[in-house]
Design a protein around this motif. Sequence first.
Motif, PDB file in Angstrom:
ATOM      1  N   ASP A 120       0.830  -1.207   0.000  1.00 46.53           N
ATOM      2  CA  ASP A 120       0.000   0.000   0.000  1.00 46.53           C
ATOM      3  C   ASP A 120       0.865   1.258   0.000  1.00 46.53           C
ATOM      4  O   ASP A 120       0.999   1.936   1.015  1.00 46.53           O
ATOM      5  CB  ASP A 120      -0.932  -0.005   1.218  1.00 46.53           C
ATOM      6  CG  ASP A 120      -1.902   1.177   1.218  1.00 46.53           C
ATOM      7  OD1 ASP A 120      -2.055   1.810   0.147  1.00 46.53           O
ATOM      8  OD2 ASP A 120      -2.490   1.467   2.272  1.00 46.53           O
ATOM      9  N   SER A 122       0.176   4.057  -1.033  1.00 49.91           N
ATOM     10  CA  SER A 122      -0.636   5.255  -0.771  1.00 49.91           C
ATOM     11  C   SER A 122      -0.592   5.661   0.699  1.00 49.91           C
ATOM     12  O   SER A 122      -0.994   6.771   1.057  1.00 49.91           O
ATOM     13  CB  SER A 122      -2.089   5.030  -1.191  1.00 49.91           C
ATOM     14  OG  SER A 122      -2.699   4.037  -0.373  1.00 49.91           O
ATOM     15  N   ASN A 123      -0.098   4.760   1.574  1.00 53.43           N
ATOM     16  CA  ASN A 123       0.000   5.074   2.999  1.00 53.43           C
ATOM     17  C   ASN A 123       1.241   5.899   3.324  1.00 53.43           C
ATOM     18  O   ASN A 123       1.394   6.382   4.444  1.00 53.43           O
ATOM     19  CB  ASN A 123       0.007   3.779   3.826  1.00 53.43           C
ATOM     20  CG  ASN A 123      -0.143   4.030   5.317  1.00 53.43           C
ATOM     21  OD1 ASN A 123      -0.876   4.920   5.737  1.00 53.43           O
ATOM     22  ND2 ASN A 123       0.558   3.260   6.128  1.00 53.43           N
ATOM     23  N   LEU A 124       2.128   6.079   2.365  1.00 49.12           N
ATOM     24  CA  LEU A 124       3.325   6.885   2.588  1.00 49.12           C
ATOM     25  C   LEU A 124       2.943   8.356   2.692  1.00 49.12           C
ATOM     26  O   LEU A 124       2.023   8.820   2.016  1.00 49.12           O
ATOM     27  CB  LEU A 124       4.321   6.683   1.447  1.00 49.12           C
ATOM     28  CG  LEU A 124       4.887   5.263   1.301  1.00 49.12           C
ATOM     29  CD1 LEU A 124       5.701   5.150   0.021  1.00 49.12           C
ATOM     30  CD2 LEU A 124       5.739   4.886   2.516  1.00 49.12           C
ATOM     31  N   ASP A 326       6.816  -4.071   4.091  1.00 47.90           N
ATOM     32  CA  ASP A 326       5.452  -4.048   4.644  1.00 47.90           C
ATOM     33  C   ASP A 326       5.484  -4.260   6.156  1.00 47.90           C
ATOM     34  O   ASP A 326       4.779  -3.595   6.916  1.00 47.90           O
ATOM     35  CB  ASP A 326       4.594  -5.130   3.994  1.00 47.90           C
ATOM     36  CG  ASP A 326       4.068  -4.741   2.618  1.00 47.90           C
ATOM     37  OD1 ASP A 326       4.152  -3.543   2.271  1.00 47.90           O
ATOM     38  OD2 ASP A 326       3.573  -5.626   1.897  1.00 47.90           O
ATOM     39  N   GLN A 330       4.860  -1.123   9.620  1.00 44.41           N
ATOM     40  CA  GLN A 330       3.652  -1.213  10.437  1.00 44.41           C
ATOM     41  C   GLN A 330       3.628  -0.083  11.473  1.00 44.41           C
ATOM     42  O   GLN A 330       4.667   0.385  11.931  1.00 44.41           O
ATOM     43  CB  GLN A 330       3.609  -2.555  11.163  1.00 44.41           C
ATOM     44  CG  GLN A 330       3.415  -3.754  10.265  1.00 44.41           C
ATOM     45  CD  GLN A 330       3.381  -5.044  11.079  1.00 44.41           C
ATOM     46  OE1 GLN A 330       2.332  -5.450  11.590  1.00 44.41           O
ATOM     47  NE2 GLN A 330       4.534  -5.674  11.204  1.00 44.41           N
ATOM     48  N   ASP A 331       2.431   0.330  11.854  1.00 45.93           N
ATOM     49  CA  ASP A 331       2.279   1.447  12.791  1.00 45.93           C
ATOM     50  C   ASP A 331       3.072   1.237  14.078  1.00 45.93           C
ATOM     51  O   ASP A 331       3.673   2.174  14.610  1.00 45.93           O
ATOM     52  CB  ASP A 331       0.799   1.654  13.131  1.00 45.93           C
ATOM     53  CG  ASP A 331       0.004   2.223  11.962  1.00 45.93           C
ATOM     54  OD1 ASP A 331       0.615   2.564  10.937  1.00 45.93           O
ATOM     55  OD2 ASP A 331      -1.232   2.326  12.088  1.00 45.93           O
ATOM     56  N   GLN A 334       6.648   2.156  13.458  1.00 44.24           N
ATOM     57  CA  GLN A 334       6.750   3.592  13.192  1.00 44.24           C
ATOM     58  C   GLN A 334       6.646   4.381  14.504  1.00 44.24           C
ATOM     59  O   GLN A 334       7.416   5.311  14.751  1.00 44.24           O
ATOM     60  CB  GLN A 334       5.631   4.030  12.234  1.00 44.24           C
ATOM     61  CG  GLN A 334       5.878   3.666  10.783  1.00 44.24           C
ATOM     62  CD  GLN A 334       6.777   4.681  10.099  1.00 44.24           C
ATOM     63  OE1 GLN A 334       6.360   5.769   9.738  1.00 44.24           O
ATOM     64  NE2 GLN A 334       8.052   4.331   9.930  1.00 44.24           N
ATOM     65  N   THR A 347       4.634   7.386   7.602  1.00 49.78           N
ATOM     66  CA  THR A 347       3.392   6.898   7.002  1.00 49.78           C
ATOM     67  C   THR A 347       2.201   7.681   7.554  1.00 49.78           C
ATOM     68  O   THR A 347       2.246   8.185   8.674  1.00 49.78           O
ATOM     69  CB  THR A 347       3.166   5.403   7.293  1.00 49.78           C
ATOM     70  OG1 THR A 347       2.994   5.209   8.707  1.00 49.78           O
ATOM     71  CG2 THR A 347       4.346   4.577   6.805  1.00 49.78           C
ATOM     72  N   THR A 348       1.165   7.751   6.754  1.00 50.08           N
ATOM     73  CA  THR A 348      -0.036   8.481   7.158  1.00 50.08           C
ATOM     74  C   THR A 348      -0.701   7.832   8.366  1.00 50.08           C
ATOM     75  O   THR A 348      -1.084   8.512   9.321  1.00 50.08           O
ATOM     76  CB  THR A 348      -1.039   8.541   5.993  1.00 50.08           C
ATOM     77  OG1 THR A 348      -0.414   9.194   4.877  1.00 50.08           O
ATOM     78  CG2 THR A 348      -2.285   9.327   6.376  1.00 50.08           C
ATOM     79  N   SER A 349      -0.814   6.513   8.339  1.00 49.02           N
ATOM     80  CA  SER A 349      -1.466   5.822   9.457  1.00 49.02           C
ATOM     81  C   SER A 349      -0.612   5.916  10.719  1.00 49.02           C
ATOM     82  O   SER A 349      -1.129   6.073  11.826  1.00 49.02           O
ATOM     83  CB  SER A 349      -1.728   4.353   9.097  1.00 49.02           C
ATOM     84  OG  SER A 349      -0.511   3.672   8.818  1.00 49.02           O
TER      85      SER A 349
END
Length: 414
Positions: A120, A122-124, A326, A330-331, A334, A347-349
């Motif tokens: 994903d 798009s999560n960057l 991946d 992971q959150d 991060q 990452t956005t999340s």
Amino acid sequence: MRIAPRPLALAGASAALALTLAVFGAAPARAATVLNLVAADYGTGPADTSQTYWQTIADAFHAANPTITVKVQTINWNDFDTKVQTMVQNRQYPDITEGDYFSNYAQEGLLYKASDVMTDPSNLMPAFKTLGSYGGAQYGMPFTTSSRTLFYNKKLFSQAGIAAPPKTWDELYADAGKIEALGKIGYGMPLGPEEAQAETLLWFLGNGGGYQDAGGKWVINSPQNVETLEYMTKLVKAGYTEPNPGTKNRAAILEQFAQGQIGLINGITTLLPIIKQAGVLTDSDWGTSAITGKTGPLDSTLGVCDFMAAFKTNGSKQAAIKKFIDFALQDQYQIAFSKEYNLLPGTTSGAAAFSKIDPQLAPFMAALPKAVQYPSDTVWAQVKVQIQQTIGTAIGPDPKPVLDAIQETALKGS
């Protein structure tokens, strides 16, 4: 690029683990695939080395994927760029790097696109997509980020009779003079080789300048930038900064601010633990504000990002690389990195989750979407080094020849 923080210490057990780790670790014989990870070390020694952080992830990943082993090598930030470049020149390619992003490696066809090694992408963090791209495709994957803001010493402000942080250069000049009259340093201006490109850009932005214009054209020697350095020289000659800013690194300036010796600096999130460790300033003794501009505060600031990148020099490892990236993004990892080194997620999340944990960093995260980044051109690595080594010499004499020389380097390499 190059955030290079000053982190908090890890527990003694972690330090002991770090000391036992060999370079690149030891790969179990049964592993069908071995990935070589080369990462920048954000620590200051064995107690807080990033080797421990990455080895923890590598061990957890191997437990979940027994046929893949990740060998971890961390390199001091001061040596990271040159050592990675030497590896590439010798064709001893790492599989994954974390630190500076080298767009020239994408240009040479050595890197996977982010979409090739992430489920994903798009999560960057979208603010740094352009910085991590080459030819319209994203290769660098934001791992850790930060933004800048103006830090000021409320205690010194009170003693000097200053009611609020400065919004304009002239206000900053006046405030720095009042603080200097107290026997302290008015404004800390780190133009030494550690990160002169950041301090310089923040001042350039305050006068509508920068390294490039909106169209990506190099404008290092623009009239706005010349005028900016002339104003910075005025501040230095008045005695309102530390002596010889060209020899002063950011790390030393942050330490001096934490000791209550400086009234104003353009700071970073990693200053927070330094203040706590120094034990001189309480939370109520300092504050933050927007970066000061010539006629008013900036509505944007410098955003800095360190990236992961994946080399495709061994095509059979692509699936394994994708699994590890991946896993590492992971959150939970991060957040662990951000808490350990007082930085922001890539990452956005991760950013959304972290903002709920540490509200003190909320202003820095809020600034990221509008942040200005360094140029993404392949010649930037050369230009950055030249700025680090020579911009301090532009303070005092006519700054134009210094800027002309840097501009020439940028144009020759474009």
